[in-house]
Design an enzyme around this catalytic site. Structure first.
Site, mmCIF file in Angstrom:
data_model
loop_
_atom_site.group_PDB
_atom_site.id
_atom_site.type_symbol
_atom_site.label_atom_id
_atom_site.label_comp_id
_atom_site.label_asym_id
_atom_site.label_seq_id
_atom_site.Cartn_x
_atom_site.Cartn_y
_atom_site.Cartn_z
ATOM 1 N N ALA A 166 -46.723 19.275 -29.186
ATOM 2 C CA ALA A 166 -47.762 19.935 -29.963
ATOM 3 C C ALA A 166 -47.495 21.417 -30.177
ATOM 4 C CB ALA A 166 -49.110 19.750 -29.264
ATOM 5 N N ASN A 180 -49.874 20.113 -21.136
ATOM 6 C CA ASN A 180 -48.442 19.866 -21.185
ATOM 7 C C ASN A 180 -47.754 20.874 -22.101
ATOM 8 O OD1 ASN A 180 -48.175 17.473 -19.492
ATOM 9 N ND2 ASN A 180 -49.349 16.427 -21.079
ATOM 10 N N HIS A 240 -53.641 26.055 -30.515
ATOM 11 C CA HIS A 240 -52.834 26.851 -29.597
ATOM 12 C C HIS A 240 -52.308 28.085 -30.331
ATOM 13 C CE1 HIS A 240 -52.933 23.306 -27.086
ATOM 14 N NE2 HIS A 240 -52.350 22.602 -28.042
#
Length: 274
Positions: free
Chosen positions: A128, A196, A226
């Site tokens: 991601a 993660n 993020h």
């Protein structure tokens, strides 16, 4: 004289949202030269029923039975099973693609040592994250700081060990609220199913103790966001990504696609990216 190479046989350790997405893509022929050879799941009967029709002959076995059946492991199992899943493949000198990167931090020295002894490989996909190749390149020079700010929907953070330990009633939040600030190592321990990305970022850059992380719970958000800032002697990286979640709100859809991209690099005649 050349001949057609045999297909790369992959095994799935875990058959949740990510495992099913990968299986469906491979069943559709998404990656040439790669075939799904075996699956392991906690509920083996349920996993067998969820396999795509064209893969109904793929064996669903225990973790211990996976290694002889495949060349590459794709680990997408509960984090606690990481060493058990990886060890047979690394011992045999094979490759393992790891998605439970937070758990990898806990067993890093042991698993990397095993891979070095046997010639096995541990592969961490971009998942991601945006710009992981650039962070890896910057780390060849000097990185002075890495900071990641993560904003997640409340339901994607429910049940995290840190949330439970602190007694946080996330569902009562009316506005976005910062619930954690600390190192990537601390974030991985407190949010093993959620961060993660932070663990992968730390391994690409300056390590889990110097990579700083903030986590915000956002009751209005429907995506995992993020934002990353990296300061280095070669570049300043300022990156933001918003990931569409899978049926499992802790995981973005792009994670499985990242695994497919790695499998394509393993079998393609051309490789783009670091």
């Amino acid at each position: 004289m050349t001949g057609e190479a045999p297909p790369l046989r992959v095994a799935l350790a875990g058959f949740g949202a990510i495992g099913q997405q990968i299986a469906e893509a491979l069943a559709a022929g998404a990656v040439e030269g790669v075939e799904l050879a075996a699956v392991s799941a906690r509920d083996r009967d349920a996993a067998a029923r969820r396999l795509p029709e064209s893969l109904r002959d793929v064996p669903v076995v225990t973790l211990e039975e996976l290694e002889p059946l495949a060349d590459v492991l794709i680990e997408c199992a509960p984090a606690a099973l990481l060493p058990q899943a990886l060890d047979p493949f690394l011992t045999a000198g094979k490759s393992a693609i790891v998605l439970s990167v937070s758990a990898l931090l806990d067993h890093y020295d042991m698993l990397v040592a095993r891979a070095r002894e046997t010639g096995g490989r541990i592969v961490v996909p971009t998942g991601a994250l945006l710009g992981l190749d650039a962070v890896t390149a910057a780390a060849e020079g000097e990185i002075t700081s890495v900071r990641m700010v993560t904003r997640k929907p409340v339901r994607g953070l429910l049940g995290a060990p840190y949330v439970v330990e602190k007694g946080l009633d996330l569902e009562s939040f009316k506005t976005e609220t910062r619930i954690f600030e600390g190192s990537a190592r601390e974030a991985a321990a407190g949010f093993p199913a959620n961060l993660n990305v932070a663990a992968a970022l730390s391994l690409a850059g300056i390590g889990p103790d110097r990579t700083m992380v903030e986590i915000w719970a956002d009751p209005e958000s429907t995506r995992n966001r993020h934002s990353i800032v990296v300061e280095s002697d070669s570049a300043r990286l300022d990156m933001t990504i918003e990931n569409v979640p899978t049926a499992n709100p802790k995981t973005g859809r792009i994670t499985a696609l990242s695994v497919l991209a790695i499998l394509r690099k393993m079998t393609s005649s051309i490789r783009v990216g670091t």
